[in-house]
Design an enzyme around this catalytic site. Structure first.
Site, mmCIF file in Angstrom:
data_model
loop_
_atom_site.group_PDB
_atom_site.id
_atom_site.type_symbol
_atom_site.label_atom_id
_atom_site.label_comp_id
_atom_site.label_asym_id
_atom_site.label_seq_id
_atom_site.Cartn_x
_atom_site.Cartn_y
_atom_site.Cartn_z
ATOM 1 N N SER B 101 8.579 0.806 -2.714
ATOM 2 C CA SER B 101 7.128 0.810 -2.614
ATOM 3 C C SER B 101 6.493 1.560 -3.779
ATOM 4 O O SER B 101 6.696 1.196 -4.927
ATOM 5 C CB SER B 101 6.740 1.388 -1.259
ATOM 6 O OG SER B 101 5.409 1.106 -0.982
ATOM 7 N N ASP B 245 0.472 -1.839 -5.734
ATOM 8 C CA ASP B 245 1.700 -1.056 -5.927
ATOM 9 C C ASP B 245 2.840 -2.055 -6.148
ATOM 10 O O ASP B 245 2.624 -3.262 -6.088
ATOM 11 C CB ASP B 245 1.930 -0.116 -4.732
ATOM 12 C CG ASP B 245 2.359 -0.827 -3.480
ATOM 13 O OD1 ASP B 245 2.124 -2.054 -3.377
ATOM 14 O OD2 ASP B 245 2.921 -0.173 -2.582
ATOM 15 N N ASP B 247 5.258 -3.283 -4.541
ATOM 16 C CA ASP B 247 5.640 -4.295 -3.560
ATOM 17 C C ASP B 247 4.441 -4.936 -2.873
ATOM 18 O O ASP B 247 4.588 -5.608 -1.854
ATOM 19 C CB ASP B 247 6.659 -3.751 -2.552
ATOM 20 C CG ASP B 247 6.034 -2.793 -1.555
ATOM 21 O OD1 ASP B 247 5.063 -2.096 -1.924
ATOM 22 O OD2 ASP B 247 6.543 -2.721 -0.421
ATOM 23 N N ASP B 249 1.942 -4.164 -1.030
ATOM 24 C CA ASP B 249 1.368 -3.929 0.295
ATOM 25 C C ASP B 249 0.121 -3.055 0.214
ATOM 26 O O ASP B 249 -0.817 -3.230 0.958
ATOM 27 C CB ASP B 249 2.410 -3.383 1.295
ATOM 28 C CG ASP B 249 3.055 -2.086 0.858
ATOM 29 O OD1 ASP B 249 2.816 -1.647 -0.287
ATOM 30 O OD2 ASP B 249 3.829 -1.513 1.659
#
Lengths: 456, 453
Positions: B101, B245, B247, B249
């Protein structure tokens, strides 16, 4: 005992029954050890045979090699010899062949290949095992991790190499049936069919992951039961049978008779020595004496080494390639200097066909031109571990007037017969082999077996 | 003080660590084999972000899953929410996303999803950990061994199609918004460009959208890491800027003046848009700003608070009828009609829809929100320090409402204090919020005074 047999870790690599024996952790740790061992720069090549477990082993090996900072080139489903040729052509640091050649489908293995495309020498293999056992792997930092790519030209460039040595236009005259045993030979031979317009008849040519049409064993027995009966109905000049990774071959004549796997080496030696008179033939102590006879006729010389691939690989490193006519075993696995010593069943097949073309003779005629030798093989479970005593007592009982060799167990030679007794490297067995010119040496064999049973 | 470096953590949130010496292929493979054993040889979706260790771990996890007899559906480089939705959409037994993340590039992690594409809950995580520690993994034989399938384009299409069900596409396209994007060269790079430019018809100005390159900035999208995005918004006179970010999310938002908006205000704006369209209450974590209470109140909805952590918020959302949820401070919007996961694409689409459907710039909309003043801090975590701090805080404020579900939160008429231990780092986090800056300062310094003892 059953569990121990499911996994074998040796200098040649790691082999086992996937699940109860060979696990993903073995594959990962061995590949990491290999990535740690490699000294030269360059990518590492991966290839696999069609077994379903090959996907799992490929992913494990890829991951470990990338983590060691190696770029990985995946050649897909290809034979071990194809990987070996590709290593040289691409100046790779080495390769891993994922496949269990002649074992049944539930087995798999990792075989490690060095920067010359050959199996690791004993010293390197020993170091690999040490790293594996220590589990101290050279994993790199995040920004140095390797990259994965794929290549689909390995078979084509392998065929380029073969084409430099073999005259496909001439070999095309033969009508040949091949039992691919659902293994990697089919992907190569399909390309041979197209590229050289050679209508090879391929059976069991579909790549199978879960089960093969029959065990991929290159023996006269397997040829006799599977391939032999098809030869005459198909009016073929010869038939060949490969193991799953196409490094071994067995063959059948145009009459459908299986040629003994012991005959392949003398046959190809005869052809190679005709081309390169005076060179050396390197084989092991259990191989037929016919090879000595062939060498004598052609003015070559036979060098005998202990049984097992490792001994042959180590011995070869002491010679210049141009000193050697060929190297091989009685299992149908041979290596040619033209290809810098890769066990290659396809090259062996092409060699046999070339000899047929050179002489204008059928395979049974060529085989019939050799003097007849008869071999008897037996095995006895090893219970007592009194191995040196076994050899010395046998030598006392059977060694009179013979020439004894103790390089690997006990081999005794007389002018017209010989025997070799040795303890297997892979199983708790004593192997007994006798051979004589003409009829089988039954009396010698029975006597040996009786003694070995008593002593083993 | 804990002097140990936290380079590897195997715990209830999965497995996370520094690649190289700590998060090794062997560890990832074993964890995946435990996961494969847990989901009983089903189909498992596997995707990743753009970290240099992604391909290596993808192979390690594939090997572990295959060894456990699973079928592996590789979806490649994709945002975490896209992977989660795909797990549920194809009826897979579970999913794994390889992403750390917002953590720095030397880290990576395995995020684990159940058959519904949701983060493992407490029970699932504990069961999996037990399996992992027992090392009694299923070892498939050659005959049981299943293969790898590659699903390249379907997951992205499916995700975007779900988001689009909840916005007025023609309305957004007609406005042809000038939009800036900083994709941090992350998993969403390709998808975000496609979504904003091709699907939503924006005039897109994008930076850091090359998934083959390393992260050009700190991975967490915050005001202090989004300077390039802010400059881009000003230079290109954009209506809005989005920062993701690695990933995909989390979402950070920059207004048309180049000011990066507070994450709590982003959640408030998106919630305002969502509550206009759907029924249900709001679920946020304890540390989310009270601005969300004001927005919910405007729509006559309730706000429920959960411990910090996406999995906790999602669990909270499952227990009430929720219109929207999220974690304000972390920049996460969870809209359950799309999927019960943090999703930057839902956030982007809702904000653009809102901009298109009513008058006002982004900065004007933020200015219209009630303002709260926030102070936050962190100190190194020491075992045994949080408990006494909670006790002395409660004694110091006997009249406050208390919530002990994640550390201690004390709520007053004009503000609150929240002290808790971080889930992911060895830190004690302190937050205070109030309607005036002076009061926020006062609360924060009170906590710090107590901490010093």
């Amino acid at each position: 005992m059953q569990r121990a047999k499911a996994l074998r870790i040796s200098p040649v690599g790691v082999r086992g029954i996937v699940g109860p024996g060979l696990t993903v952790t073995h594959a990962l740790d061995f590949a990491a050890a290999f990535g740690t061992l490699l000294a030269t720069d360059g990518p590492v090549l991966l290839g696999r045979d069609p077994r379903s477990s090959g996907n799992m082993l490929r992913a494990a090996a890829t991951s470990a090699l990338l983590a060691c900072g190696r770029d990985v080139i995946d050649l897909g489903i290809v034979s071990t010899p194809v990987i070996q040729h590709a290593i040289r052509r691409r100046n790779a640091a080495g390769g891993i062949s994922l496949g269990a050649s002649h074992n049944a489908a539930e087995w798999n293995a990792l075989k490690f290949l060095g920067p010359a495309g050959t199996y690791l020498a004993s010293s390197e293999a020993g170091e690999l095992l040490d790293i594996y056992h220590l589990k101290k792997f050279a994993f790199v930092d995040w920004h140095q991790i390797g990259k994965l790519s794929t290549a689909d030209d390995a078979i084509e460039t392998y065929l380029d190499d073969l084409e430099r040595v073999f005259d496909f236009a001439r070999l095309r005259q033969f009508r040949v049936v091949v039992d691919c045993c659902n293994g990697t030979s089919s992907t190569i031979l399909e390309r041979v069919r197209e590229r050289f317009a050679w209508p090879l008849i391929l059976i069991n040519a579909r790549l199978e992951g879960a089960a093969f049409a029959h065990e991929p064993e290159t023996s006269a027995r397997m040829v006799g039961s599977q391939l032999g009966p098809l030869i005459q109905p198909l009016a073929a000049d010869a038939g060949f049978l490969f193991d799953a990774d196409a490094d071994r071959v067995a063959c059948a004549t145009s009459r459908g008779e299986a040629l003994s796997e012991e005959l392949i080496l003398p046959l190809v030696a005869d052809g190679q020595l005709a081309k390169f008179p005076g060179r050396l033939v390197l084989t092991n102590l259990s191989t037929t004496a016919l090879v000595d006879e062939v060498a004598r006729r052609r003015g070559g010389e036979v060098i005998r080494v202990p049984v097992g691939r490792q001994a042959a690989i180590d011995a070869l490193s002491g010679y210049r390639p141009e000193q050697i006519a060929l190297a091989g075993e009685g299992t149908g696995a041979i290596m040619l200097p033209q290809f810098r010593f890769v066990y290659d069943g396809i090259a062996a097949m092409l060699m046999v066909l070339t000899i047929m073309a050179d002489r204008g003779q059928a395979l049974h005629e060529i085989a019939g031109s050799f003097p007849r030798y008869s071999m008897l093989k037996g095995e006895v479970p090893l219970k007592q571990m009194r191995i040196p005593q076994l050899y010395s007592e046998l030598r006392d009982a059977f060694g009179h007037q013979g020439r004894a060799d103790t390089l690997d167990g006990l081999r005794v030679d007389w002018p017209e017969q010989w025997f070799h007794v040795r303890v297997s490297q892979t199983e708790p067995l004593v192997r007994v082999i006798c051979e004589a010119q003409g009829d089988p040496p039954q009396a010698l064999f029975d006597g040996l077996m009786e003694q070995v049973r008593r002593l083993a | 003080m804990s002097k140990r470096e936290h380079l590897l953590k195997i715990g209830v949130s999965g497995i996370r660590g520094v690649v190289g010496g700590f998060l090794t292929p062997g560890l990832a493979c074993e964890f995946a084999q435990a996961f494969g054993t847990y989901v009983e040889q089903g189909r498992v979706v596997l995707g990743r972000d753009t970290r240099s260790s992604g391909e290596m771990l993808e192979n390690a996890v594939t090997a572990g899953l295959l060894a456990a007899g699973c079928e592996v559906i590789q979806v490649g480089v994709l945002p975490t929410p896209t992977i989660q939705m795909y797990v549920a959409a194809i009826g897979a037994a579970g999913g794994i996303a390889l992403t750390a993340s917002h953590n720095p590039p030397e880290y990576n992690a395995l995020k684990l999803f159940n058959h519904a594409g949701l983060f493992f809950n407490h029970y699932e995580r504990a069961e999996l950990l037990d399996l992992y520690h027992q090392s009694d993994f299923y070892q498939a034989t050659n005959e049981e061994m299943r293969g790898v399938q590659v699903h390249a384009d379907r997951p992205m299409a499916l995700h975007l199609e779900r988001v689009l069900r909840h916005v007025d596409l023609d309305l957004i396209r007609a406005r042809r918004f000038r939009v800036a994007l900083d994709g941090v060269n992350g998993a969403g790079s390709r998808m975000s460009v496609h979504f904003l430019r091709d699907v939503l018809g924006c005039d897109l100005h994008a930076i850091s959208v090359d998934p083959t390159q390393v992260f050009p900035r700190e991975a967490e999208p915050r005001p202090d890491t989004l300077g390039d995005l802010a400059a881009l918004v000003r230079r290109e006179h954009c209506d809005i800027g989005f920062g993701q970010d690695p990933d995909g999310d989390r979402l950070a938002v920059c207004d048309e003046t180049g000011h990066v908006i507070d994450n709590d205000d982003v959640l408030a704006l998106v919630s305002d848009a969502a509550l206009e369209r759907v029924e249900g209450d709001v679920v946020v974590n304890l540390t989310t700003s009270s601005v969300i209470d004001a927005v919910a109140a405007r729509h006559g909805r309730r706000v429920f608070r959960t411990p910090v952590g996406e999995a906790n918020v999602v669990e909270g959302m499952q227990s009430v009828r929720t219109a929207i949820g999220g974690e304000g401070s972390n920049g996460g919007v969870i809209f359950p009609s799309v999927h019960l996961c943090r999703d930057s694409y839902t956030g982007m689409a809702f904000l653009l829809n809102r901009l298109a459907s009513s008058p006002g710039t982004v900065s004007e909309r933020v200015a219209a929100l009630p303002s709260f003043f926030r102070r936050s801090g962190k100190v190194a975590f020491e075992h045994g320090r949080l408990g006494p701090l909670m006790q002395s805080l409660e004694a110091a404020y006997p009249d406050a409402d208390t919530n002990r579900s994640d550390g201690l939160k004390l709520t007053f008429a004009d503000g609150w204090i929240h002290v808790r231990a971080s889930n992911t780092e060895p830190l004690l986090r302190i937050a205070a919020e109030a309607t005036t800056a002076a009061r926020a300062e006062q609360l924060q310094s009170a906590v710090e005074r107590l901490l010093r003892g």
